[in-house]
Design a protein around this motif. Structure first.
Motif, PDB file in Angstrom:
ATOM      1  N   ARG A  12       9.168  -6.834   1.283  1.00 40.11           N
ATOM      2  CA  ARG A  12       8.862  -5.411   2.230  1.00 40.11           C
ATOM      3  C   ARG A  12      10.004  -4.802   2.576  1.00 40.11           C
ATOM      4  NH1 ARG A  12      11.246  -4.690   7.049  1.00 40.11           N
ATOM      5  NH2 ARG A  12      12.000  -7.098   7.415  1.00 40.11           N
ATOM      6  N   LEU A  13      11.102  -5.424   2.372  1.00 36.85           N
ATOM      7  CA  LEU A  13      12.399  -3.962   2.437  1.00 36.85           C
ATOM      8  C   LEU A  13      12.798  -3.694   1.031  1.00 36.85           C
ATOM      9  CD1 LEU A  13      15.065  -6.644   3.671  1.00 36.85           C
ATOM     10  CD2 LEU A  13      14.368  -4.846   4.548  1.00 36.85           C
ATOM     11  N   LYS A  14      12.445  -4.231   0.328  1.00 38.61           N
ATOM     12  CA  LYS A  14      12.253  -3.347  -1.481  1.00 38.61           C
ATOM     13  C   LYS A  14      11.452  -2.430  -1.753  1.00 38.61           C
ATOM     14  CE  LYS A  14      14.452  -7.594  -3.919  1.00 38.61           C
ATOM     15  NZ  LYS A  14      14.533  -7.927  -5.548  1.00 38.61           N
ATOM     16  N   ARG A  15       9.766  -3.297  -0.953  1.00 41.87           N
ATOM     17  CA  ARG A  15       8.900  -1.930  -1.254  1.00 41.87           C
ATOM     18  C   ARG A  15       8.678  -0.829  -0.917  1.00 41.87           C
ATOM     19  NH1 ARG A  15       6.470  -3.802  -5.917  1.00 41.87           N
ATOM     20  NH2 ARG A  15       7.005  -6.056  -6.777  1.00 41.87           N
ATOM     21  N   VAL A  16       9.051  -0.882   0.768  1.00 39.57           N
ATOM     22  CA  VAL A  16       9.008  -0.566   1.756  1.00 39.57           C
ATOM     23  C   VAL A  16      10.276  -0.113   2.113  1.00 39.57           C
ATOM     24  CG1 VAL A  16       7.406   0.203   3.948  1.00 39.57           C
ATOM     25  CG2 VAL A  16       6.920  -2.430   2.539  1.00 39.57           C
ATOM     26  N   GLU A  17      11.145  -0.933   2.418  1.00 40.85           N
ATOM     27  CA  GLU A  17      12.044   0.436   3.709  1.00 40.85           C
ATOM     28  C   GLU A  17      13.139   0.802   2.279  1.00 40.85           C
ATOM     29  OE1 GLU A  17      12.018   0.077   7.096  1.00 40.85           O
ATOM     30  OE2 GLU A  17      10.373  -0.740   6.683  1.00 40.85           O
ATOM     31  N   ARG A  18      12.565   0.649   1.780  1.00 33.94           N
ATOM     32  CA  ARG A  18      14.466   0.797   0.370  1.00 33.94           C
ATOM     33  C   ARG A  18      13.676   2.109   0.272  1.00 33.94           C
ATOM     34  NH1 ARG A  18      15.644  -2.092  -4.492  1.00 33.94           N
ATOM     35  NH2 ARG A  18      17.950  -3.188  -3.604  1.00 33.94           N
ATOM     36  N   PRO A  19      12.543   2.503   0.061  1.00 35.86           N
ATOM     37  CA  PRO A  19      11.846   3.945  -0.778  1.00 35.86           C
ATOM     38  C   PRO A  19      11.699   4.692   0.743  1.00 35.86           C
ATOM     39  CG  PRO A  19      10.947   2.385  -1.810  1.00 35.86           C
ATOM     40  CD  PRO A  19      11.892   1.634  -0.879  1.00 35.86           C
ATOM     41  N   ARG A  20      11.553   3.955   1.740  1.00 32.32           N
ATOM     42  CA  ARG A  20      11.442   5.015   3.318  1.00 32.32           C
ATOM     43  C   ARG A  20      12.369   5.120   3.291  1.00 32.32           C
ATOM     44  NH1 ARG A  20      13.070   4.147   7.658  1.00 32.32           N
ATOM     45  NH2 ARG A  20      12.881   2.208   7.961  1.00 32.32           N
ATOM     46  N   VAL A  21      13.855   4.557   3.411  1.00 29.89           N
ATOM     47  CA  VAL A  21      15.229   5.540   3.497  1.00 29.89           C
ATOM     48  C   VAL A  21      15.660   6.284   2.447  1.00 29.89           C
ATOM     49  CG1 VAL A  21      16.717   3.416   2.282  1.00 29.89           C
ATOM     50  CG2 VAL A  21      17.678   4.486   4.930  1.00 29.89           C
ATOM     51  N   ILE A  22      15.505   6.081   1.549  1.00 29.33           N
ATOM     52  CA  ILE A  22      15.508   6.831   0.222  1.00 29.33           C
ATOM     53  C   ILE A  22      15.188   8.406  -0.241  1.00 29.33           C
ATOM     54  CG2 ILE A  22      15.258   7.619  -3.007  1.00 29.33           C
ATOM     55  CD1 ILE A  22      15.919   4.011  -2.989  1.00 29.33           C
ATOM     56  N   GLU A  23      13.572   8.178   0.811  1.00 35.03           N
ATOM     57  CA  GLU A  23      13.228   9.623   0.930  1.00 35.03           C
ATOM     58  C   GLU A  23      13.281  10.130   1.935  1.00 35.03           C
ATOM     59  OE1 GLU A  23      10.501  12.212   0.824  1.00 35.03           O
ATOM     60  OE2 GLU A  23      10.847  10.414  -0.851  1.00 35.03           O
ATOM     61  N   ALA A  24      14.020   9.587   2.890  1.00 33.83           N
ATOM     62  CA  ALA A  24      15.130  10.022   4.319  1.00 33.83           C
ATOM     63  C   ALA A  24      15.715  10.722   3.818  1.00 33.83           C
ATOM     64  CB  ALA A  24      14.280   9.011   5.239  1.00 33.83           C
ATOM     65  N   ILE A  25      16.843   9.546   3.008  1.00 34.34           N
ATOM     66  CA  ILE A  25      18.517  10.644   2.772  1.00 34.34           C
ATOM     67  C   ILE A  25      17.789  11.463   1.976  1.00 34.34           C
ATOM     68  CG2 ILE A  25      20.478  10.620   1.523  1.00 34.34           C
ATOM     69  CD1 ILE A  25      20.107   7.467   2.176  1.00 34.34           C
ATOM     70  N   SER A  26      16.901  12.016   1.587  1.00 32.69           N
ATOM     71  CA  SER A  26      16.203  13.125   0.207  1.00 32.69           C
ATOM     72  C   SER A  26      15.835  14.154   0.952  1.00 32.69           C
ATOM     73  CB  SER A  26      14.816  12.113  -0.528  1.00 32.69           C
ATOM     74  OG  SER A  26      14.371  13.824  -1.225  1.00 32.69           O
ATOM     75  N   GLU A  27      15.676  13.896   2.292  1.00 33.48           N
ATOM     76  CA  GLU A  27      15.105  14.758   2.598  1.00 33.48           C
ATOM     77  C   GLU A  27      16.247  15.367   3.796  1.00 33.48           C
ATOM     78  OE1 GLU A  27      11.960  14.376   5.672  1.00 33.48           O
ATOM     79  OE2 GLU A  27      10.298  13.095   3.879  1.00 33.48           O
ATOM     80  N   ALA A  28      17.326  14.903   4.227  1.00 30.75           N
ATOM     81  CA  ALA A  28      18.138  15.394   4.939  1.00 30.75           C
ATOM     82  C   ALA A  28      18.938  15.964   4.123  1.00 30.75           C
ATOM     83  CB  ALA A  28      18.848  14.107   5.697  1.00 30.75           C
ATOM     84  N   ARG A  29      19.044  15.248   2.773  1.00 34.16           N
ATOM     85  CA  ARG A  29      20.078  16.629   2.268  1.00 34.16           C
ATOM     86  C   ARG A  29      19.651  17.653   1.309  1.00 34.16           C
ATOM     87  NH1 ARG A  29      21.203  12.290  -2.223  1.00 34.16           N
ATOM     88  NH2 ARG A  29      22.957  11.594  -1.761  1.00 34.16           N
ATOM     89  N   ALA A  30      18.045  17.991   1.888  1.00 35.85           N
ATOM     90  CA  ALA A  30      17.814  19.529   1.195  1.00 35.85           C
ATOM     91  C   ALA A  30      18.602  20.152   2.686  1.00 35.85           C
ATOM     92  CB  ALA A  30      15.984  18.870   1.909  1.00 35.85           C
ATOM     93  N   HIS A  31      18.289  19.797   3.610  1.00 36.09           N
ATOM     94  CA  HIS A  31      18.934  20.277   5.180  1.00 36.09           C
ATOM     95  C   HIS A  31      20.558  21.325   5.147  1.00 36.09           C
ATOM     96  CE1 HIS A  31      15.664  18.219   8.102  1.00 36.09           C
ATOM     97  NE2 HIS A  31      15.465  18.732   6.875  1.00 36.09           N
ATOM     98  N   GLY A  32      21.194  20.694   3.836  1.00 33.62           N
ATOM     99  CA  GLY A  32      22.259  21.520   3.598  1.00 33.62           C
ATOM    100  C   GLY A  32      23.519  20.661   4.008  1.00 33.62           C
ATOM    101  N   ASP A  33      24.397  21.440   4.916  1.00 28.69           N
ATOM    102  CA  ASP A  33      26.434  20.614   4.873  1.00 28.69           C
ATOM    103  C   ASP A  33      25.870  18.951   5.796  1.00 28.69           C
ATOM    104  OD1 ASP A  33      28.616  20.789   5.293  1.00 28.69           O
ATOM    105  OD2 ASP A  33      28.310  21.274   6.855  1.00 28.69           O
ATOM    106  N   LEU A  34      26.336  18.285   4.994  1.00 27.95           N
ATOM    107  CA  LEU A  34      26.037  16.755   4.428  1.00 27.95           C
ATOM    108  C   LEU A  34      26.899  16.692   5.360  1.00 27.95           C
ATOM    109  CD1 LEU A  34      25.433  15.701   1.516  1.00 27.95           C
ATOM    110  CD2 LEU A  34      24.140  16.083   3.297  1.00 27.95           C
ATOM    111  N   LYS A  35      28.531  17.540   6.431  1.00 29.26           N
ATOM    112  CA  LYS A  35      29.448  16.826   6.742  1.00 29.26           C
ATOM    113  C   LYS A  35      28.940  15.982   8.275  1.00 29.26           C
ATOM    114  CE  LYS A  35      31.721  19.826   4.966  1.00 29.26           C
ATOM    115  NZ  LYS A  35      33.131  20.388   4.754  1.00 29.26           N
ATOM    116  N   GLU A  36      27.781  17.870   8.799  1.00 27.36           N
ATOM    117  CA  GLU A  36      27.329  17.489  10.145  1.00 27.36           C
ATOM    118  C   GLU A  36      26.121  17.288  10.266  1.00 27.36           C
ATOM    119  OE1 GLU A  36      29.048  21.286  12.539  1.00 27.36           O
ATOM    120  OE2 GLU A  36      30.640  20.831  11.116  1.00 27.36           O
TER     121      GLU A  36
END
Length: 158
Positions: free
Chosen positions: A20-44
């Motif tokens: 479950r961690l490898k097939r569901v949780e890991r891809p979900r958090v990678i997607e969340a990181i990708s989306e958050a990166r798209a919001h710009g300035d990573l420091k804040e």
């Protein structure tokens, strides 16, 4: 490194969590990181930092589970000779003599222990006092509240 005893059911549960961690949780958090990166300035960017922290927890748990499974000695109690003795993986029905209460314990590995479900760790004081004994034997456990005395009613290899 020493092998750690694990029941067949316990190994199954660890494998399911790992999957479950490898097939569901890991891809979900990678997607969340990708989306958050798209919001710009990573420091804040709190979403980015929260997702990265969660990724750290997931990767740590994956490594932990892989380590536990690689060091596991999986014991199938149904394939052991039914000698009548209490051992790892057996289910033990006991009578707590002082309280006149019956208990059902399954002796399992550290990672499987769940007292609410009657699953006690092989290293627990109760399990240590029962190991090697047979139906009709008594065991005394030195507990924080004083000695507890058990009579073994039945040993099951299920």
């Amino acid at each position: 490194m020493n092998k750690v005893p694990l029941t067949v059911r316990g190994a199954e549960q660890l494998r399911e969590e790992l999957e479950r961690l490898k097939r569901v949780e890991r891809p979900r958090v990678i997607e969340a990181i990708s989306e958050a990166r798209a919001h710009g300035d990573l420091k804040e960017n709190a979403e980015y930092h929260a997702a990265r922290e969660q990724q750290g927890f997931i990767e740590g748990r994956i490594a932990d589970l892989e380590g536990k499974l690689s060091n596991a000695e999986i014991i199938d109690v149904t394939k052991l000779p039914a000698t009548g003795k209490v051992m790892f993986g057996t289910t033990v029905l006991v009578l707590e003599i002082d309280k006149d209460e019956e208990h059902r314990f399954i002796i399992v590995g550290e990672d499987e222990a769940d007292i609410k479900r009657g699953m006690i760790s092989i290293s627990s004081p109760i399990a240590r006092s029962l190991i090697g004994k047979s139906e009709g034997d008594q065991a005394v456990v030195d507990a924080p509240g004083g000695a507890r005395e058990f009579e073994i009613l039945e040993v099951l290899y299920e």
